[in-house]
Design a protein around this motif. Structure first.
Motif, mmCIF file in Angstrom:
data_model
loop_
_atom_site.group_PDB
_atom_site.id
_atom_site.type_symbol
_atom_site.label_atom_id
_atom_site.label_comp_id
_atom_site.label_asym_id
_atom_site.label_seq_id
_atom_site.Cartn_x
_atom_site.Cartn_y
_atom_site.Cartn_z
ATOM 1 N N THR A 14 0.859 -1.186 0.000
ATOM 2 C CA THR A 14 0.000 0.000 0.000
ATOM 3 C C THR A 14 0.892 1.231 0.000
ATOM 4 N N VAL A 15 0.636 2.165 -0.928
ATOM 5 C CA VAL A 15 1.431 3.395 -0.950
ATOM 6 C C VAL A 15 0.632 4.608 -0.496
ATOM 7 N N TRP A 16 -0.687 4.484 -0.396
ATOM 8 C CA TRP A 16 -1.491 5.613 0.052
ATOM 9 C C TRP A 16 -2.730 5.097 0.757
ATOM 10 N N SER A 17 -2.965 5.616 1.955
ATOM 11 C CA SER A 17 -4.182 5.286 2.685
ATOM 12 C C SER A 17 -4.677 6.503 3.448
ATOM 13 N N GLY A 18 -4.331 7.684 2.969
ATOM 14 C CA GLY A 18 -4.806 8.915 3.582
ATOM 15 C C GLY A 18 -4.137 9.235 4.901
ATOM 16 N N GLY A 19 -2.962 8.668 5.151
ATOM 17 C CA GLY A 19 -2.253 8.958 6.379
ATOM 18 C C GLY A 19 -2.708 8.140 7.574
ATOM 19 N N VAL A 20 -3.595 7.184 7.350
ATOM 20 C CA VAL A 20 -4.078 6.331 8.437
ATOM 21 C C VAL A 20 -3.061 5.219 8.667
ATOM 22 N N ARG A 21 -2.719 4.964 9.914
ATOM 23 C CA ARG A 21 -1.737 3.943 10.273
ATOM 24 C C ARG A 21 -2.347 2.559 10.143
ATOM 25 N N ASP A 22 -1.589 1.643 9.535
ATOM 26 C CA ASP A 22 -2.034 0.257 9.399
ATOM 27 C C ASP A 22 -1.496 -0.534 10.585
ATOM 28 N N ARG A 23 -2.411 -1.088 11.357
ATOM 29 C CA ARG A 23 -2.011 -1.787 12.587
ATOM 30 C C ARG A 23 -1.483 -3.188 12.331
ATOM 31 N N ALA A 24 -1.628 -3.720 11.140
ATOM 32 C CA ALA A 24 -1.147 -5.067 10.811
ATOM 33 C C ALA A 24 -0.700 -5.108 9.348
ATOM 34 N N PRO A 25 0.453 -4.520 9.020
ATOM 35 C CA PRO A 25 0.852 -4.405 7.610
ATOM 36 C C PRO A 25 1.216 -5.719 6.925
ATOM 37 N N ARG A 26 1.357 -6.799 7.659
ATOM 38 C CA ARG A 26 1.769 -8.066 7.040
ATOM 39 C C ARG A 26 0.767 -8.595 6.019
ATOM 40 N N ASN A 27 -0.508 -8.206 6.122
ATOM 41 C CA ASN A 27 -1.488 -8.714 5.158
ATOM 42 C C ASN A 27 -1.690 -7.767 3.975
ATOM 43 N N ASN A 28 -0.880 -6.725 3.875
ATOM 44 C CA ASN A 28 -0.944 -5.880 2.674
ATOM 45 C C ASN A 28 0.417 -5.721 2.019
ATOM 46 N N GLU A 29 1.428 -6.395 2.547
ATOM 47 C CA GLU A 29 2.757 -6.398 1.941
ATOM 48 C C GLU A 29 3.101 -7.834 1.578
ATOM 49 N N HIS A 30 3.208 -8.099 0.277
ATOM 50 C CA HIS A 30 3.441 -9.474 -0.182
ATOM 51 C C HIS A 30 4.549 -9.501 -1.220
ATOM 52 N N GLU A 31 5.179 -10.662 -1.313
ATOM 53 C CA GLU A 31 6.139 -10.953 -2.375
ATOM 54 C C GLU A 31 5.823 -12.363 -2.842
ATOM 55 N N VAL A 32 5.558 -12.524 -4.130
ATOM 56 C CA VAL A 32 5.167 -13.837 -4.650
ATOM 57 C C VAL A 32 5.957 -14.135 -5.921
ATOM 58 N N LEU A 33 6.428 -15.368 -6.027
ATOM 59 C CA LEU A 33 7.154 -15.854 -7.190
ATOM 60 C C LEU A 33 6.161 -16.533 -8.120
ATOM 61 N N ALA A 34 6.195 -16.125 -9.394
ATOM 62 C CA ALA A 34 5.312 -16.730 -10.395
ATOM 63 C C ALA A 34 6.159 -17.329 -11.514
ATOM 64 N N PRO A 35 6.377 -18.647 -11.487
ATOM 65 C CA PRO A 35 7.055 -19.300 -12.605
ATOM 66 C C PRO A 35 6.165 -19.247 -13.852
ATOM 67 N N ALA A 36 6.782 -19.346 -15.022
ATOM 68 C CA ALA A 36 6.050 -19.232 -16.291
ATOM 69 C C ALA A 36 5.326 -20.530 -16.628
ATOM 70 N N THR A 37 4.408 -20.928 -15.753
ATOM 71 C CA THR A 37 3.640 -22.164 -15.951
ATOM 72 C C THR A 37 2.200 -21.893 -16.373
ATOM 73 N N GLY A 38 1.760 -20.645 -16.207
ATOM 74 C CA GLY A 38 0.357 -20.316 -16.459
ATOM 75 C C GLY A 38 -0.532 -20.565 -15.257
ATOM 76 N N ASP A 39 0.037 -21.168 -14.219
ATOM 77 C CA ASP A 39 -0.728 -21.439 -12.995
ATOM 78 C C ASP A 39 -0.895 -20.157 -12.169
ATOM 79 N N ALA A 40 -1.935 -20.122 -11.363
ATOM 80 C CA ALA A 40 -2.192 -18.976 -10.484
ATOM 81 C C ALA A 40 -1.455 -19.189 -9.165
ATOM 82 N N TYR A 41 -0.646 -18.217 -8.764
ATOM 83 C CA TYR A 41 0.084 -18.253 -7.496
ATOM 84 C C TYR A 41 -0.508 -17.209 -6.580
ATOM 85 N N ALA A 42 -0.997 -17.667 -5.423
ATOM 86 C CA ALA A 42 -1.758 -16.818 -4.501
ATOM 87 C C ALA A 42 -0.843 -15.992 -3.610
ATOM 88 N N PHE A 43 -1.391 -14.840 -3.185
ATOM 89 C CA PHE A 43 -0.735 -14.002 -2.179
ATOM 90 C C PHE A 43 -1.795 -13.481 -1.240
#
Length: 160
Positions: A131-160
């Motif tokens: 998240t880069v903008w939320s109107g200056g409101v503090r996020d009390r649990a940022p772990r569920n809005n900051e993700h890093e996911v690896l997507a191999p070129a298989t065409g499969d859906a990789y969840a985050f």
């Protein structure tokens, strides 16, 4: 027309109705910062030079958010000019910013679908979401809005 473009065109994965009323943000007592709990979830698929991203954003409160913008960064550069859904724009060679709109504290979900072309055909792509903008409101649990996911070129859906 790809499935992602068709879903976006029909509004099934749109970023929300532009006519939706803005949530009312209550006043904050001096010395206290308003808090929210924004979450971004979805999946990413890579095949050939195409990258499909399905994104859902929500806010579990306690404060309503008048507007939220999510940043999607990719380890491979995107192809030159290409169509993006309404509310999304390029933020650089390998970055897309999407305005998800107001997120009330009740957990209402906003959706976006992106069908992106890459500048090459990589064997895999790493996507970073935050998240880069939320109107200056503090996020009390940022772990569920900051993700890093690896997507191999298989065409499969990789969840985050």
């Amino acid at each position: 027309m790809s499935a992602a473009v068709a879903m976006a065109a029909t509004g099934l994965w749109g970023a929300g109705s532009p006519a939706a009323a803005r949530p009312v943000v209550p006043a904050v007592a001096p010395g206290l910062a308003p808090e929210a709990d924004v979450s971004h979830h979805g999946h990413v698929s890579l095949w050939e030079d195409r990258l499909g991203v399905r994104l859902e954003s929500a806010n579990s409160g306690p404060w309503d958010l008048a507007d939220v913008t999510v940043r999607l960064r990719f380890s491979a550069p995107l192809a030159g000019s290409q169509g993006l859904p309404q509310g999304c724009l390029r933020g650089g060679r390998s970055t897309v910013l999407c305005r998800m709109g107001p997120l009330p504290a009740d957990g209402e979900i906003r959706r976006a679908a992106l069908d992106l072309r890459l500048g090459s055909r990589p064997a895999e792509v790493v996507m970073r979401v935050d998240t880069v903008w939320s109107g200056g409101v503090r996020d009390r649990a940022p772990r569920n809005n900051e993700h890093e996911v690896l997507a191999p070129a298989t065409g499969d859906a990789y969840a985050f």
